[in-house]
Scaffold this motif. Sequence first.
Motif, PDB file in Angstrom:
ATOM      1  N   SER A   1      -7.450   2.795   3.729  1.00 19.74           N
ATOM      2  CA  SER A   1      -8.746   2.577   4.384  1.00 19.74           C
ATOM      3  C   SER A   1      -8.617   1.558   5.511  1.00 19.74           C
ATOM      4  CB  SER A   1      -9.786   2.106   3.365  1.00 19.74           C
ATOM      5  OG  SER A   1     -10.057   3.128   2.448  1.00 19.74           O
ATOM      6  N   PHE A   2      -7.895   0.473   5.243  1.00 15.58           N
ATOM      7  CA  PHE A   2      -7.688  -0.543   6.273  1.00 15.58           C
ATOM      8  C   PHE A   2      -6.943   0.036   7.467  1.00 15.58           C
ATOM      9  CE2 PHE A   2      -4.929  -3.880   8.121  1.00 15.58           C
ATOM     10  CZ  PHE A   2      -5.922  -4.670   8.698  1.00 15.58           C
ATOM     11  N   ALA A   3      -5.946   0.874   7.204  1.00 16.79           N
ATOM     12  CA  ALA A   3      -5.159   1.467   8.280  1.00 16.79           C
ATOM     13  C   ALA A   3      -6.013   2.350   9.188  1.00 16.79           C
ATOM     14  CB  ALA A   3      -3.999   2.277   7.709  1.00 16.79           C
ATOM     15  N   GLY A   4      -7.135   2.845   8.687  1.00 21.56           N
ATOM     16  CA  GLY A   4      -8.020   3.685   9.486  1.00 21.56           C
ATOM     17  C   GLY A   4      -8.983   2.909  10.368  1.00 21.56           C
ATOM     18  N   THR A   5      -9.052   1.593  10.204  1.00 23.53           N
ATOM     19  CA  THR A   5      -9.945   0.768  11.019  1.00 23.53           C
ATOM     20  C   THR A   5      -9.236   0.369  12.315  1.00 23.53           C
ATOM     21  OG1 THR A   5      -9.202  -1.352  10.093  1.00 23.53           O
ATOM     22  CG2 THR A   5     -11.001  -0.187   8.927  1.00 23.53           C
ATOM     23  N   PRO A   6     -10.004  -0.030  13.333  1.00 17.42           N
ATOM     24  CA  PRO A   6      -9.355  -0.492  14.568  1.00 17.42           C
ATOM     25  C   PRO A   6      -8.396  -1.661  14.316  1.00 17.42           C
ATOM     26  CG  PRO A   6     -11.672  -0.072  14.978  1.00 17.42           C
ATOM     27  CD  PRO A   6     -11.462   0.071  13.498  1.00 17.42           C
ATOM     28  N   MET A   7      -8.799  -2.625  13.474  1.00 19.10           N
ATOM     29  CA  MET A   7      -7.930  -3.764  13.174  1.00 19.10           C
ATOM     30  C   MET A   7      -6.677  -3.292  12.435  1.00 19.10           C
ATOM     31  SD  MET A   7      -7.214  -6.895  13.438  1.00 19.10           S
ATOM     32  CE  MET A   7      -8.591  -7.953  13.755  1.00 19.10           C
ATOM     33  N   GLY A   8      -6.831  -2.311  11.538  1.00 23.27           N
ATOM     34  CA  GLY A   8      -5.688  -1.784  10.804  1.00 23.27           C
ATOM     35  C   GLY A   8      -4.707  -1.079  11.717  1.00 23.27           C
ATOM     36  N   LYS A   9      -5.225  -0.262  12.626  1.00 19.14           N
ATOM     37  CA  LYS A   9      -4.347   0.439  13.567  1.00 19.14           C
ATOM     38  C   LYS A   9      -3.608  -0.559  14.447  1.00 19.14           C
ATOM     39  CE  LYS A   9      -7.158   4.576  13.578  1.00 19.14           C
ATOM     40  NZ  LYS A   9      -8.193   5.328  14.247  1.00 19.14           N
ATOM     41  N   LEU A  10      -4.330  -1.572  14.885  1.00 22.57           N
ATOM     42  CA  LEU A  10      -3.710  -2.615  15.697  1.00 22.57           C
ATOM     43  C   LEU A  10      -2.619  -3.322  14.901  1.00 22.57           C
ATOM     44  CD1 LEU A  10      -3.890  -4.168  18.414  1.00 22.57           C
ATOM     45  CD2 LEU A  10      -5.444  -5.747  17.261  1.00 22.57           C
TER      46      LEU A  10
END
Length: 178
Positions: free
Chosen positions: A139-148
Amino acid sequence: MNLNPSTLLRGLLVAVVVIGVSIAVVFAVPAVVGADHGYVVLTGSMAPAIAAGDAIIVDDRPAARISEGDVITFVPSGFTSQSDVRVTHRVVAVHERADGIYFETKGDANEDPDPGLVPADRVIGVVVFSIPKFGYLVSFAGTPMGKLSIIVVPAFLLAVSEVYSLVGKGLVKQERER
């Protein structure tokens, strides 16, 4: 054992890469683990067997091979197959009718069975296995911060490791020349 900062940074980089590859393998290509779909569980209705935040791997299975006790993922009534809404509950009874197979389902943590039966054509598949707490990372990886974080952090760690390695070699060479 040599635990200089360069070795530690490289070890951290390897750990980040392994986690990233795991996410890609399990959720982008679930067929690699012999399944068809990967989902993140959002509620605790299946606790303790499957908790909120767990990742599940779901495999297609013909309705005739689904039996009582299997945990299935399905599209609930009122939603289309194009919707993102999925429910994962245990089959508590199988009903064969003239118009097809229907499943009575219930979350392990729920007292009562789900309202209404699930027609076989709404079943996505059977849960093959779950990965505890891995869904939080997905789920975190799908957020903008996660991708960054997935791109910038490993690149930064690699750059720092390489600079440290080059500077360290330069300092050692200077010491030898003296």
